[in-house]
Write a protein that holds these residues in place. Structure first.
Motif, short mmCIF file in Angstrom:
data_model
loop_
_atom_site.label_atom_id
_atom_site.label_comp_id
_atom_site.label_asym_id
_atom_site.label_seq_id
_atom_site.Cartn_x
_atom_site.Cartn_y
_atom_site.Cartn_z
N VAL A 1 6.90 18.77 37.43
CA VAL A 1 6.12 19.28 38.55
C VAL A 1 7.03 19.60 39.73
O VAL A 1 6.84 20.61 40.42
N THR A 2 8.03 18.77 39.94
CA THR A 2 8.97 19.02 41.03
C THR A 2 9.72 20.32 40.81
O THR A 2 9.97 21.08 41.75
N ASN A 3 10.08 20.61 39.57
CA ASN A 3 10.74 21.88 39.27
C ASN A 3 9.82 23.06 39.57
O ASN A 3 10.26 24.09 40.09
N ALA A 4 8.55 22.92 39.27
CA ALA A 4 7.59 24.00 39.56
C ALA A 4 7.44 24.19 41.07
O ALA A 4 7.38 25.32 41.56
N GLY B 1 19.30 21.12 38.41
CA GLY B 1 19.52 19.69 38.21
C GLY B 1 18.30 18.99 37.64
O GLY B 1 18.41 18.10 36.78
N GLY B 2 17.12 19.39 38.08
CA GLY B 2 15.89 18.80 37.56
C GLY B 2 15.70 19.07 36.08
O GLY B 2 15.29 18.19 35.32
N PHE B 3 16.01 20.30 35.65
CA PHE B 3 15.89 20.61 34.23
C PHE B 3 16.92 19.84 33.41
O PHE B 3 16.64 19.38 32.30
N LEU B 4 18.12 19.66 33.94
CA LEU B 4 19.13 18.88 33.23
C LEU B 4 18.70 17.43 33.07
O LEU B 4 18.82 16.85 31.99
#
Length: 110
Positions: free
Chosen positions: A39-42, A80-83
């Protein structure tokens, strides 16, 4: 004449967002951490769109600079969030038995 300065209002909103964000992130149970990261990535993707609009609509160089900086920081946050999310999801994968990985590396006899 405004009773309260818009700058002061924006500063108060910013400080409250930091406070709420800190408490939301640090009180999350580990089981909910991966969905929260998604959710943070979105949300960061929405921030990028907003930063691009803000940078495009400003007339001063300072506004454009801050818009570009916001886009760059949000992009780093998304990457970074996806990693981190990928790394956390790999922790839940089943590991192959030791014998299976050794057999896969042996050449086939013809």
């Amino acid at each position: 004449m405004d009773i309260v300065s818009p700058t002061l209002t924006n500063l108060i909103i910013f400080v409250l967002a930091i406070y709420v964000g800190y408490h939301v992130v640090w009180t999350v149970t580990p089981a909910l951490h991966t969905p929260l990261m998604a959710v943070t990535n979105a949300i960061s993707a929405i921030v990028i769109v907003g930063a691009m609009l803000a940078a495009a609509l400003t007339e001063t160089g300072v506004g454009k600079t801050f818009g570009v900086l916001a886009v760059a920081l949000a992009a780093v946050n998304i990457f970074g969030g996806f990693l981190v999310t990928r790394r956390m999801l790999e922790m839940f994968k089943k590991k192959a038995p030791k014998g299976a990985s050794e057999k896969a590396n042996l050449p086939k006899a013809s």
